[in-house]
Design an enzyme around this catalytic site. Structure first.
Site, PDB file in Angstrom:
ATOM      1  N   HIS A  36     119.917 -14.839 -30.953  1.00  0.00           N
ATOM      2  CA  HIS A  36     118.796 -15.771 -30.598  1.00  0.00           C
ATOM      3  C   HIS A  36     117.641 -15.007 -30.436  1.00  0.00           C
ATOM      4  CE1 HIS A  36     122.324 -18.185 -29.651  1.00  0.00           C
ATOM      5  NE2 HIS A  36     122.604 -17.416 -28.757  1.00  0.00           N
ATOM      6  N   GLY A  55     124.425 -14.148 -25.740  1.00  0.00           N
ATOM      7  CA  GLY A  55     124.727 -13.274 -26.743  1.00  0.00           C
ATOM      8  C   GLY A  55     123.374 -13.036 -27.637  1.00  0.00           C
ATOM      9  N   HIS A  65     124.583 -21.752 -31.324  1.00  0.00           N
ATOM     10  CA  HIS A  65     125.774 -20.793 -31.813  1.00  0.00           C
ATOM     11  C   HIS A  65     126.111 -21.355 -33.124  1.00  0.00           C
ATOM     12  CE1 HIS A  65     125.327 -20.288 -27.433  1.00  0.00           C
ATOM     13  NE2 HIS A  65     125.408 -18.872 -27.799  1.00  0.00           N
TER      14      HIS A  65
END
Length: 330
Positions: A56, A53, A217
């Site tokens: 990051h 995702g 996350h």
């Protein structure tokens, strides 16, 4: 919520376009902008592909280039890339020697990369390495286990360097799997993550609290502890890592990573504390890395990663790398 964005819905696409424009010497968009790949592919070399995702950065897109990744797939904020994105990266990055997929141990990432392998395996030789360097910190006991966090950078770097030297797909798979027990990471946070779509933080801390064992996350860790000074915090992280890692030698790489909202001065201070702790426990720190590389958006926090490496693996680490986030020897 104040962010330098236009809309939450367009944030990832606009950020990726800016990244490619800023680093066009290293990267280009793949077909239909489904992924980012090296500008100059190498025929006959095993392709190293990773992804995850957004949120990051610079992981993974900042690691695309010579001596590291050949392609990186990016999903929405904290959301796995789709199987279609991964398949497209495999199709375009495979120059004849097959592909090694580097996958962080999150359910969505593992599932979507596995689906992509099923969709592509009749046309391509593919192997997968699962990254799980995190100290197991699941508070809820839900079986999530070890997550792939900052140690992912070390594995992607070593695999990318080995592929650049002509290592075969099966050899790269063996190298990646063999690194797993020798790399451990643990993080701590002073704030949660502000997620653009929800405009909320993932967890809230009081003025005298810190969250220990956080993920990238914005997940809470295994415990909420009273805030302390840097030496005490880093000592706890370092001691936990040493008690968990497979110590195969006395020579190690020490990596202090910022989670997005921690200034360099604090990261270097933490590194100094971690280095002192490791030396006091009989380790020789042969290589170091300090900086913001595997982030959780704007989380004020850091992680400590320790990797026991062989002389051959240190040589791989030292070999030329040319990416947006890491560059030396070129």
């Amino acid at each position: 919520m104040k962010k330098f964005i236009n809309t939450a819905e367009t944030m990832v696409a606009e950020s990726l376009e800016g990244f490619v424009r800023a680093h066009e010497e290293f990267v280009v968009f793949g077909v239909d902008r489904k992924f980012i790949r090296r500008r100059h592919m190498v025929p006959g070399k095993v392709a190293i592909i990773s992804g995850g995702g957004a949120g990051h950065e610079p992981m993974h897109i900042g690691f695309v280039g010579r001596g590291m990744l050949d392609a990186a797939c990016v999903g929405h904020i904290f959301t796995s890339p789709t199987p279609s994105q991964i398949v497209s990266a495999i199709e375009e990055a495979d120059t004849g020697a097959g592909c090694l997929l580097v996958v962080k141990n999150y359910d969505g990432d593992v599932m979507n990369f596995e689906m992509a392998v099923e969709m592509s395996s009749s046309r391509h030789k593919i192997e997968t390495v699962i990254i799980s360097d995190d100290i197991e910190t699941a508070r809820t006991g839900d079986g999530r286990g070890r997550r792939g966090v900052a140690g992912t950078l070390i594995i992607e770097r070593l695999l990318g360097a080995a592929a650049e030297r002509g290592m075969t797909l099966s050899e790269l798979k063996g190298l990646g799997d063999g690194l797993a027990p020798r790399i451990r990471s643990m993080g701590v946070a002073l704030t949660g993550v502000t997620v653009p779509h929800t405009q909320r933080t993932t967890f809230a801390l009081g003025p005298s609290e810190m969250e220990v064992g956080v993920g990238i996350h914005g997940e809470p860790g295994h415990s909420r502890e009273p805030f302390s000074n840097a030496d005490n915090i880093v000592r706890h992280l370092s001691n936990t890592i040493l008690n968990d890692i497979a110590r195969t030698a006395d020579k190690a790489l020490l990596f202090v990573n910022g989670l997005g909202g921690t200034p360099p001065a604090e990261l270097y201070l933490a590194y100094n504390a971690a280095h002192r702790f490791m030396v006091d426990h009989g380790l020789r720190i042969e290589r170091s890395l300090v900086g913001t590389y595997a982030t959780s958006l704007d989380m004020q926090g850091l992680s400590v990663t320790l990797a026991f490496l062989s002389d051959e693996e240190f040589a791989l680490w030292d070999s030329p790398v040319a990416t947006a986030a890491l560059r030396w020897g070129c």
